[in-house]
Scaffold this active site. Structure first.
Site, short mmCIF file in Angstrom:
data_model
loop_
_atom_site.label_atom_id
_atom_site.label_comp_id
_atom_site.label_asym_id
_atom_site.label_seq_id
_atom_site.Cartn_x
_atom_site.Cartn_y
_atom_site.Cartn_z
N GLU A 1 -4.60 -8.85 0.75
CA GLU A 1 -5.39 -8.77 1.98
C GLU A 1 -6.76 -8.83 1.85
O GLU A 1 -7.25 -8.32 0.77
CB GLU A 1 -5.10 -7.43 2.61
CG GLU A 1 -3.68 -7.29 3.04
CD GLU A 1 -3.19 -5.93 3.84
OE1 GLU A 1 -4.34 -5.46 4.36
OE2 GLU A 1 -2.06 -5.62 3.63
N GLU B 1 0.76 -1.13 -0.01
CA GLU B 1 0.13 0.12 -0.14
C GLU B 1 0.82 1.46 0.20
O GLU B 1 0.45 2.05 0.77
CB GLU B 1 -1.25 -0.12 1.16
CG GLU B 1 -1.89 -0.99 1.24
CD GLU B 1 -3.37 -0.91 2.17
OE1 GLU B 1 -3.04 -0.05 3.02
OE2 GLU B 1 -4.09 -1.73 2.16
C1 GAL Z 1 -4.24 -2.46 5.20
C2 GAL Z 1 -2.34 -2.52 5.79
C3 GAL Z 1 -2.22 -3.39 6.93
C4 GAL Z 1 -3.07 -3.35 7.96
C5 GAL Z 1 -4.75 -3.56 7.31
C6 GAL Z 1 -5.77 -3.59 8.25
O1 GAL Z 1 -4.47 -1.53 4.68
O2 GAL Z 1 -1.82 -2.84 4.41
O3 GAL Z 1 -1.06 -3.33 7.16
O4 GAL Z 1 -3.21 -2.07 8.30
O5 GAL Z 1 -4.91 -2.45 6.44
O6 GAL Z 1 -6.87 -3.54 7.79
#
Ligand code: GAL
Length: 825
Positions: free
Chosen positions: A500, A423
Site C-alpha cells: 500500500e 495488516e
Molecule cells: C490500510 C489498510 C487498508 C485501508 C488503508 C487506508 O491500513 O490496510 O485496508 O484501510 O489503510 O489508508
C-alpha cells in the site's frame, strides 16, 4: 389462484430452460442466476419446500440488497461500512430437473455475503460464514424425482455488525451455477496446471488431475486424455493415460506434456491456451473439463527485482476493493472490465485484491487483459479489527477458506503471489509466528510455485511476529516509505513489495489553495479531525493525506528511488464504498481512489499515467473559474516532452521543465477569466496542447456512452457520462444541477452516481445531482434486442438524448468502446 397459475407457468418455463441446458453434454454447467425470489427479513419457515413465497420479490442474481437501501448514519454497518442497511435476507428458487440417471448435481456459489446457509427441499446442505469464498454443495441426494419441483432456500445473515472496515454488500452477490456430472468426474477445482520448464523451443506443461468417484467402488478404469488448445482452439499438444484405475474416492493423475514453441503470457501480450481434460471409457465420454493456461515464468529477486519471462518488470499496481460503485457488490463482468480498462489506460499492470478473494471472473479478466494479481485471503486472523468480523470464524474456517481460495485460483496465470493477510494484528503478538507458518504451509502444500507474502505495517524485524516467522518469500509493507532504504539491511536477501502506498485524499474537481501546503487529516491517531472542509471535500492537488499516508508524488518517488522495492500497489485504484476517512457522516465512501466512485479519473490518475506509460501525457489543472485577482496554482503533469509553456489569454506565463525528481510543473497565476493553455514541447516541437476556458452559466447537457452497441443478454452495461456545459461547450466546473433521466427501449437504469463521497442520494434512482459538473447513468440491457434511448433533463437546461443499440453479441461489444457523444446545443 392467479398466483398459483403464474407460479405454475414459471415452474414449467424454468423446467424447460433447465432441461434444454443440461442435455446432453457429459458435464452440464449452467447459470443458475435466474428465477429467484427474495425477502428482506428473517423467517425460519422459509427453508421448508412448502413455504409460500408468492409474495416475495422475483429477481435475478447477482444481487446486493444493501445497495438498494437508504443511507443512514444509524445503519449498524456504520459509515465505515458504507452507511447502508445490512440485516438478514432470504432467497428461494423453485426448479425442476430432467431425468438424470446416475448424475451428480451440484450448486456452486461464487460468493455470498455472509454467514449463509443453504437448504434443498428442507434439508440443510451446509453453512458458510466467509462472505468472499466460493463454495459448492451436492444436491443429488435430496433432489425430487425428475419433473417434480425442488426448492433451494438460502438464508444470508449480515446482521452482526460492524463486521467490515469497508462496504461489504449483502446477499448472493456473485454468480451461481448448476453443475451436472457423471458419478465419475473431474473433482471440484480438480486440476492444477503448472509450467515447470519454459523455454523458447519448448515448455513443459504439468497437469495434475483429481478424479472423483462418487459412485460404485468397482468403477472401471478410465482413459484420461489431456489436450492443450491454443487461443484459436486448435490442439497443439496432447497426452493420453490409458487404464487409470480409480483406487479411492479420489484419484490423482499427473501428466507431463511438452509443448513446442510456446507463446508466452505477459502483461503486454496475455496469450492464453486452455487445457482440456477428457475422461473416457472406450468410446463413451465420461467427463470434459477446461482449465485456463498461460505459459509464463517469473521471479521476485532481492538483487534484480521482479521479472516476467526473464525480463525485468516493475509491478505498477493498485489496490481494489470488490464493490462496483453504484452497482454495489453485485458482480457484473462488464463493470469489472471497465474498471480494468480505465486502470490499464493509466499504465497499471497489477491488482492487489484487497483484502479477500475476488469474483472468479475478475481473475479471468486479469488473465485475458494482462494484469498481475496479488490474491489475498484475509483482513484479520484471530485478533479482531471490528467486533463482529471474521476473527469469530477464523479458528473453525480459516484452513478450509484458505485452501479453497488457492484451489480455485491457482490456475490463473495472472496470479503471481498469494497474500495470507493484510495488516494482521498478530504482527504484535507471538501467536503471529505460529499462524504465519501454518498458513504459509497450507498455501505451499497446494501451490509450491508461487511466493507467499502478507501485507505488514511494522518494518523493524524485532517488532513484527509475522516477518519473524521467517517463512514469507516476499516481504510486503504498507506505507512508511521513509523506511524503504533500510529494508535490505534489516532483511538481507529478501525481495520487497510496497503493498500500500499513498492513501492520499481527493475529491474529483475540488481544489484547495495553496497547492503546496499539505493537509494532514488527522494529524495523528489521537487527534480528532477539526480542520477539514465543511462540505466534506478533499483537494485534488494531491495535497491531503492522513498521518500514516503520503501524497502520491512522495510515495511514488520513494518507490522509484528504491529499486529493491519490486513494485507497488497504490491505495487505491477506484474509490470504494465505506471507509470515508478523514470525514464523519455524511461522508460514506472513500477518498483514496485515483478514480472516483463513478469511474471519473481524478487528477493524480494523470501523474501515474505520465510516469507509467510511454504515451505522451499532458494534464492541466485546476478548472478556470476563480475569483478575479485570486492567485491560482496551475499544475501540469506531462511526459514525452522536455517542457511545458503556459499561456493565459494568449500571453506566455513561462516555460517550465521538470527538475530531477519533479513529477509536475507549476505556475502561480493571478486569475483572470479567459483561456488557459498549456503546450508541451520536445526539441522545440509541440507535442500536446490542453486548453481550459472559463465557463459561463450552465446551458446544456452532454451525454457520452462508453459503448453504444450492447449485447442483449440482460447483463451488458453502458456507462453514460453526463457533463453540464455552458453555451460554448465548456464543462461548468461547479455545476450541481439535478439531472433527471428517462429511458425507453430494452434497458433498465442499473444505477446513478456522481462520485461525491458525501452524497446521500440513492444509487438506484432515475435522477442524480451533477457534482462538479458531472454525473453518471449506468444502463443495463434486457434480453430483448432494440434501440435504447436515454434522455437527460435538468431545470433550465436544454434536454438531450442519446441512442444505443442492443442486439446479438458483436465484436464491438467486447472490444474497444465506440464512444458516442450527444449534446443539447
Ligand atoms: C490500510 C489498510 C487498508 C485501508 C488503508 C487506508 O491500513 O490496510 O485496508 O484501510 O489503510 O489508508
Amino acid at each position: 389462484m392467479r398466483y398459483f397459475l403464474s407460479f405454475l407457468l414459471l415452474l414449467l418455463l424454468s423446467a424447460a430452460r433447465v432441461a434444454e441446458a443440461a442435455q446432453p453434454s457429459v458435464r452440464g454447467v449452467e447459470s443458475f442466476n435466474k428465477g429467484w425470489k427474495f425477502y428482506l427479513g428473517d423467517n425460519a419457515q422459509a427453508k421448508e419446500a412448502a413455504f409460500d413465497d408468492a409474495s416475495w420479490r422475483p429477481l435475478t442474481l447477482p444481487h446486493d440488497w444493501s445497495i438498494e437501501g437508504k443511507f443512514d448514519e444509524k445503519n449498524p454497518a456504520k459509515p465505515e461500512g458504507g452507511g447502508l442497511p445490512t440485516g438478514i435476507g432470504w432467497y428461494r428458487k423453485t426448479f425442476t430437473l430432467p431425468a438424470a440417471a446416475d448424475k451428480r448435481i451440484y450448486i456452486e456459489f461464487d460468493g455470498v455475503y455472509q454467514h449463509s446457509e443453504v437448504w434443498l427441499n428442507g434439508y440443510s446442505l451446509g453453512q458458510r460464514p466467509n462472505g468472499y469464498i466460493s463454495f459448492r454443495y451436492e444436491l443429488t441426494r435430496h433432489l425430487r424425482p425428475a419433473g417434480q419441483a425442488n426448492v433451494l432456500a438460502v438464508r444470508v445473515d449480515n446482521s452482526a455488525q460492524p463486521n467490515s472496515r469497508w462496504y461489504s454488500g449483502s446477499g448472493i452477490y456473485r454468480n451461481v451455477r448448476l453443475v451436472t456430472t457423471n458419478a465419475v468426474a473431474v473433482d471440484h477445482w480438480g486440476t492444477f496446471v503448472t509450467t515447470p520448464k519454459v523455454g523458447a523451443e519448448a515448455a513443459t506443461v504439468r497437469v495434475q488431475t483429481t478424479i472423483r468417484n462418487a459412485g460404485s467402488k468397482e468403477a472401471k478404469p478410465l482413459q484420461v486424455e489431456t489436450l492443450v488448445l491454443d487461443a484459436q482452439g486448435k490442439t497443439v499438444a496432447k497426452q493420453t493415460a490409458d487404464n487409470v484405475k480409480l483406487t479411492d474416492s479420489t484419484t490423482v493423475l499427473t501428466q507431463t506434456i511438452s509443448l513446442a514453441k510456446p507463446q508466452l503470457w505477459s502483461v503486454r501480450r496475455p496469450y492464453l491456451y486452455r487445457v482440456q481434460t477428457r475422461l473416457r471409457r472406450g468410446k463413451t465420454a465420461v467427463d470434459e473439463y477446461s482449465t485456463p493456461l498461460g505459459i509464463r515464468y517469473f521471479e521476485f529477486n532481492a538483487q534484480t527485482g521482479f521479472s516476467l519471462n526473464g525480463q525485468k518488470l516493475r509491478i505498477l499496481g493498485v489496490n481494489q476493493h470488490h464493490d462496483l460503485g453504484a452497482l454495489g457488490a453485485a458482480f457484473n463482468v462488464r463493470a469489472a472490465r471497465r474498471q480494468l480498462e480505465i486502470l490499464q489506460k493509466m499504465g497499471c499492470n497489477a491488482i492487489r485484491m484487497a483484502h479477500n478473494p475476488p469474483a472468479p471472473e475478475l481473475l479471468d479478466l486479469c488473465d485475458q487483459m494482462g494484469f498481475l494479481v496479488m490474491d489475498e485471503a484475509f483482513d484479520q486472523w484471530q485478533k479482531k479489527k471490528n467486533g463482529q468480523d471474521y476473527h469469530k470464524d477464523f479458528k473453525a474456517w480459516h484452513r478450509r477458506d484458505l485452501q479453497d481460495m488457492v484451489r480455485r485460483d491457482r490456475n490463473h496465470p495472472s496470479v503471481v503471489i498469494w497474500s495470507i493477510g493484510n495488516e494482521i494484528r498478530e504482527q504484535f503478538d507471538s501467536t503471529g509466528v505460529r499462524l504465519t507458518k501454518e498458513l504459509t504451509a497450507t498455501v505451499k502444500r497446494l501451490d509450491p510455485t508461487r511466493p507467499v507474502t502478507s501485507a505488514l505495517t511494522e518494518q523493524e524485524p524485532g517488532k513484527n511476529f509475522i516477518s519473524q516467522a521467517g517463512v514469507l518469500d516476499v516481504l510486503s509493507f504498507n506505507y512508511k516509505h521513509e523506511g524503504y532504504p533500510l529494508l535490505p539491511k534489516s532483511f538481507p536477501g529478501k525481495p520487497f513489495l510496497a503493498t500500500e502506498t499513498a492513501a492520499a485524499f481527493e475529491t474529483r474537481g475540488h481544489y484547495d489553495l495553496p497547492s503546496d501546503s499539505i493537509r494532514v487529516w488527522p494529524l495523528d491517531g489521537k487527534t480528532k479531525l477539526t480542520t477539514g472542509n465543511p462540505d466534506f471535500t478533499a483537494s485534488s492537488y494531491d495535497n491531503a493525506r492522513p498521518y500514516w499516508g503520503a501524497t502520491h508524488e512522495s510515495s511514488w518517488r520513494a518507490v522509484k528511488q528504491n529499486p529493491h522495492i519490486t513494485g507497488l500497489f497504490v491505495w487505491s485504484g477506484f474509490d470504494y464504498l465505506g471507509e470515508p476517512l478523514p470525514y464523519p457522516w455524511p461522508a460514506r465512501s472513500s477518498y483514496f481512489g485515483l478514480i472516483d466512485l463513478a469511474g471519473f479519473p481524478k487528477d493524480a490518475y494523470y501523474l501515474y499515467q505520465s510516469e507509467w506509460t510511454t504515451q505522451p501525457v499532458l494534464h492541466l489543472l485546476p478548472h478556470w473559474n476563480w475569483r478575479p485577482g485570486q492567485t491560482v496554482d496551475v499544475w501540469a503533469y506531462f511526459s514525452q516532452a522536455d517542457e511545458v509553456e503556459l499561456l493565459l489569454n494568449g500571453k506566455s506565463l513561462g516555460v517550465k521543465r521538470k527538475q530531477p525528481h519533479d513529477l509536475h510543473v507549476q505556475w502561480q497565476v493571478p486569475y483572470a477569466p479567459g483561456t488557459l493553455q498549456a503546450v508541451s514541447r520536445r526539441g522545440g516541437k509541440p507535442v500536446l496542447t490542453r486548453t481550459i476556458h472559463t465557463a459561463g452559466p450552465a446551458a446544456t447537457i452532454e451525454l457520452s456512452a462508453d459503448r453504444s452497441r450492447l449485447t442483449a443478454d440482460g447483463l451488458d452495461l453502458s456507462f453514460v457520462t453526463v457533463r453540464v456545459l455552458d453555451a460554448q461547450g465548456n464543462l461548468v466546473p461547479d455545476a450541481a444541477n439535478q439531472v433527471k433521466f428517462s429511458l425507453s427501449g430494452p434497458a433498465t437504469l442499473a444505477g446513478v452516481d456522481n462520485g461525491y463521497q458525501a452524497s446521500l442520494e440513492p444509487f438506484k434512482a432515475d435522477s442524480r445531482k451533477a457534482y462538479n459538473g458531472m454525473c453518471l447513468a449506468i444502463l443495463q440491457t434486457t434480453e430483448q434486442a432494440g434501440t435504447i434511448t436515454l434522455q437527460a433533463m435538468a431545470e433550465g437546461l436544454q434536454p438531450v438524448s442519446i441512442t444505443l443499440k442492443s442486439g446479438a453479441a458483436s465484436s464491438t461489444s467486447t472490444k474497444k468502446p465506440a464512444a458516442t457523444v450527444a449534446t443539447g446545443n
